[in-house]
Design a protein around this motif. Structure first.
Motif, mmCIF file in Angstrom:
data_model
loop_
_atom_site.group_PDB
_atom_site.id
_atom_site.type_symbol
_atom_site.label_atom_id
_atom_site.label_comp_id
_atom_site.label_asym_id
_atom_site.label_seq_id
_atom_site.Cartn_x
_atom_site.Cartn_y
_atom_site.Cartn_z
ATOM 1 N N HIS A 96 0.811 -1.223 0.000
ATOM 2 C CA HIS A 96 0.000 0.000 0.000
ATOM 3 C C HIS A 96 0.844 1.273 0.000
ATOM 4 C CE1 HIS A 96 -3.409 -2.575 0.662
ATOM 5 N NE2 HIS A 96 -2.944 -3.003 1.824
ATOM 6 N N THR A 97 2.163 1.127 -0.138
ATOM 7 C CA THR A 97 3.024 2.307 -0.100
ATOM 8 C C THR A 97 2.649 3.318 -1.170
ATOM 9 O OG1 THR A 97 4.852 0.958 0.719
ATOM 10 C CG2 THR A 97 5.404 3.130 -0.158
ATOM 11 N N SER A 98 2.431 2.816 -2.388
ATOM 12 C CA SER A 98 2.091 3.734 -3.482
ATOM 13 C C SER A 98 0.771 4.442 -3.214
ATOM 14 C CB SER A 98 2.028 2.978 -4.812
ATOM 15 O OG SER A 98 1.056 1.958 -4.757
ATOM 16 N N GLN A 99 -0.174 3.742 -2.536
ATOM 17 C CA GLN A 99 -1.451 4.374 -2.205
ATOM 18 C C GLN A 99 -1.266 5.504 -1.193
ATOM 19 O OE1 GLN A 99 -4.187 1.344 -0.943
ATOM 20 N NE2 GLN A 99 -3.830 0.056 -2.741
ATOM 21 N N VAL A 100 -0.402 5.269 -0.198
ATOM 22 C CA VAL A 100 -0.128 6.293 0.807
ATOM 23 C C VAL A 100 0.511 7.517 0.150
ATOM 24 C CG1 VAL A 100 1.176 6.857 2.898
ATOM 25 C CG2 VAL A 100 0.096 4.613 2.668
ATOM 26 N N ILE A 101 1.466 7.260 -0.745
ATOM 27 C CA ILE A 101 2.129 8.366 -1.436
ATOM 28 C C ILE A 101 1.130 9.128 -2.307
ATOM 29 C CG2 ILE A 101 3.883 8.946 -3.163
ATOM 30 C CD1 ILE A 101 5.530 6.578 -2.089
ATOM 31 N N SER A 102 0.264 8.393 -2.999
ATOM 32 C CA SER A 102 -0.740 9.046 -3.853
ATOM 33 C C SER A 102 -1.703 9.891 -3.034
ATOM 34 C CB SER A 102 -1.519 7.987 -4.639
ATOM 35 O OG SER A 102 -0.676 7.280 -5.515
ATOM 36 N N GLN A 103 -2.019 9.412 -1.834
ATOM 37 C CA GLN A 103 -2.958 10.140 -0.985
ATOM 38 C C GLN A 103 -2.336 11.415 -0.422
ATOM 39 O OE1 GLN A 103 -4.469 7.809 2.272
ATOM 40 N NE2 GLN A 103 -5.657 9.491 3.139
ATOM 41 N N LEU A 104 -1.062 11.315 0.042
ATOM 42 C CA LEU A 104 -0.421 12.458 0.691
ATOM 43 C C LEU A 104 0.215 13.424 -0.301
ATOM 44 C CD1 LEU A 104 1.219 10.736 3.790
ATOM 45 C CD2 LEU A 104 -0.935 11.985 3.660
ATOM 46 N N LYS A 105 0.560 12.924 -1.482
ATOM 47 C CA LYS A 105 1.147 13.750 -2.538
ATOM 48 C C LYS A 105 2.344 14.575 -2.033
ATOM 49 C CE LYS A 105 -3.055 14.226 -5.320
ATOM 50 N NZ LYS A 105 -3.812 13.179 -4.598
ATOM 51 N N PRO A 106 3.381 13.922 -1.510
ATOM 52 C CA PRO A 106 4.540 14.673 -1.024
ATOM 53 C C PRO A 106 5.341 15.285 -2.166
ATOM 54 C CG PRO A 106 5.023 12.321 -1.023
ATOM 55 C CD PRO A 106 3.565 12.461 -1.378
ATOM 56 N N ASP A 107 5.987 16.407 -1.850
ATOM 57 C CA ASP A 107 6.895 17.031 -2.819
ATOM 58 C C ASP A 107 8.273 16.382 -2.775
ATOM 59 O OD1 ASP A 107 5.283 19.427 -3.849
ATOM 60 O OD2 ASP A 107 5.057 19.576 -1.683
ATOM 61 N N ALA A 108 8.554 15.665 -1.688
ATOM 62 C CA ALA A 108 9.826 14.953 -1.555
ATOM 63 C C ALA A 108 9.628 13.807 -0.572
ATOM 64 C CB ALA A 108 10.937 15.876 -1.066
ATOM 65 N N ILE A 109 10.362 12.721 -0.811
ATOM 66 C CA ILE A 109 10.397 11.591 0.115
ATOM 67 C C ILE A 109 11.820 11.457 0.624
ATOM 68 C CG2 ILE A 109 10.088 9.101 0.391
ATOM 69 C CD1 ILE A 109 8.052 9.212 -1.896
ATOM 70 N N ILE A 110 11.956 11.376 1.945
ATOM 71 C CA ILE A 110 13.281 11.225 2.568
ATOM 72 C C ILE A 110 13.289 9.914 3.337
ATOM 73 C CG2 ILE A 110 14.943 12.204 4.184
ATOM 74 C CD1 ILE A 110 13.687 14.938 3.655
ATOM 75 N N CYS A 111 14.270 9.078 3.067
ATOM 76 C CA CYS A 111 14.395 7.795 3.753
ATOM 77 C C CYS A 111 15.614 7.813 4.666
ATOM 78 C CB CYS A 111 14.524 6.648 2.754
ATOM 79 S SG CYS A 111 13.008 6.333 1.821
ATOM 80 N N THR A 112 15.420 7.315 5.879
ATOM 81 C CA THR A 112 16.521 7.223 6.839
ATOM 82 C C THR A 112 16.833 5.771 7.187
ATOM 83 O OG1 THR A 112 15.027 7.455 8.739
ATOM 84 C CG2 THR A 112 15.977 9.484 7.832
ATOM 85 N N HIS A 113 16.367 4.861 6.355
ATOM 86 C CA HIS A 113 16.663 3.432 6.521
ATOM 87 C C HIS A 113 16.710 2.796 5.138
ATOM 88 C CE1 HIS A 113 16.166 -0.835 7.531
ATOM 89 N NE2 HIS A 113 16.663 -0.510 8.713
ATOM 90 N N PRO A 114 17.586 1.791 4.928
ATOM 91 C CA PRO A 114 17.732 1.211 3.587
ATOM 92 C C PRO A 114 16.484 0.524 3.051
ATOM 93 C CG PRO A 114 19.627 0.647 4.959
ATOM 94 C CD PRO A 114 18.615 1.279 5.865
#
Length: 371
Positions: A96-114
């Protein structure tokens, strides 16, 4: 015009990854109130039953068999997460990651874990256009961090940058920013105010931390510190490890007016303002917070792998020393008896920090990317 939105993704395999995400989120809001941030421990959020079980199993392995963790770290040191592993992770935890991203529509995604870094990378290969920034939260560059879809790697040191370059990452995709810490750690607070806040005495003080998981090992050196309890105030922070906290509180060795045993707290910044020495496991976040405060550090029991690399960096650059003998304890606990000497040494560490590390640099880099 709507606020810029930043999604920060982490995992609970060690508290430092989550701390970095929350620290960066708080820093972005501090420097630019017009930014909206959301932090997710992705596996726990999307699979609240299985995710915590995996983290719990990892935690037990770290505490009971740290050499196994080190062996796994070294055996896969040069390897990125392969496509099959990324696909398996996606189907197990992140469908469901893509669904969460589609819902929140972030301008940037930052990851702090591999792991979320790899999952978002796969989504980008499938057509996701959101910029992906990866914050490496240690002073080493394990192969699992490397992902060709990352727009920019934000790393702790030039050594980490060079390791990424050696593995084929273009220098233009790397920026040396240091690891982000919460704005509370950007400056040193008032010691007297902190003493009053915690109800502590105005005397030489040592802060002992076992990490967010409270991994304080049974160690004669930690017990030896209590022999200084008439001259040194000892604060033991055992994190979320309630079992260790109960054992210490019931042990007569730790029953003394100058010894305080604390569980989980969000006031580590204030405790570092009070302390003259920090005794800690060399986790990347805790060490960076200590460096930011200019507090001398003694490192014990590094977990084989990234903690060994962290320890080597801070010792080599003069921010700490390995705690490997009673003589080391005697040396530092004697030094802090002279308040003026201890303050001069801390001032030197702050000057050294200013030469090597800007606590706000990572946040400022992200703000530039968002422009």
């Amino acid at each position: 015009m709507r606020k810029k939105r930043v999604m920060l993704l982490s995992e609970g395999f060690g508290s430092g990854h989550n701390q970095a995400a929350y620290a960066l989120a708080a820093s972005l809001r501090r420097l630019c109130p017009g930014i909206s941030t959301r932090v997710f421990e992705l596996g726990k959020f999307l699979n609240p039953r299985i995710g915590p079980l995996i983290v719990s199993a990892y935690r037990k392995t770290v505490s009971k068999q740290p050499k196994v963790v080190g062996l796994m770290y070294r055996s896969n040191y040069e390897k990125s997460l392969n496509r099959f592993t990324q696909l398996a992770l996606h189907r197990m935890f992140y469908t469901h990651t893509s669904q969460v991203i589609s819902q929140l529509k972030p301008d940037a995604i930052i990851c702090t874990h591999p792991v979320p870094n790899a999952v978002v990378g796969r989504l980008k290969r499938l057509g996701l256009n959101t910029p992906l920034y990866t914050v490496i939260t240690d002073y080493d560059a394990h192969g699992s961090w490397i992902n060709q879809e990352v727009n920019k790697f934000l790393v702790s040191t030039t050594v980490v940058r060079d390791k990424l370059v050696d593995r084929g990452v273009a220098p233009s995709r790397i920026e040396v920013t240091g690891i982000p810490v919460h704005p509370d750690f950007w400056t040193r607070g008032d010691r007297q105010e902190g003493l009053r806040h915690f109800g502590l005495k105005d005397m030489p003080t040592v802060l002992v931390m076992g990490g967010g998981w409270g991994l304080l090992y049974e160690d004669e050196l930690l017990e030896y510190m209590t022999q200084w309890r008439d001259k040194v105030q000892l604060i033991f922070c055992v994190g979320q490890n309630e079992k260790v906290q109960e054992e210490m509180q019931s042990n007569p060795i730790f029953n003394h007016p100058n010894i305080r045993i604390m569980g989980f707290t969000r006031e580590i910044s204030k405790l570092m303002d009070i302390a003259d020495v920090l005794v800690t496991k060399p986790g990347g976040m805790t060490c960076t917070e200590g460096m930011s405060k200019g507090i001398p550090m003694l490192f014990y029991h590094p977990i084989p792998g990234q903690e060994e690399e962290n320890c080597e960096y801070f010792v080599r650059n003069g921010f700490g020393e390995v705690l490997d003998s009673k003589a080391t304890i005697d040396k530092w606990f004697t030094m802090i008896q002279e308040h003026q000497t201890a303050e001069q040494f801390r001032s030197q560490l702050l000057a050294r920090r200013n030469q090597q590390y800007d606590p706000a640099a990572c946040t400022q880099a992200v703000l530039r990317f968002l422009q």
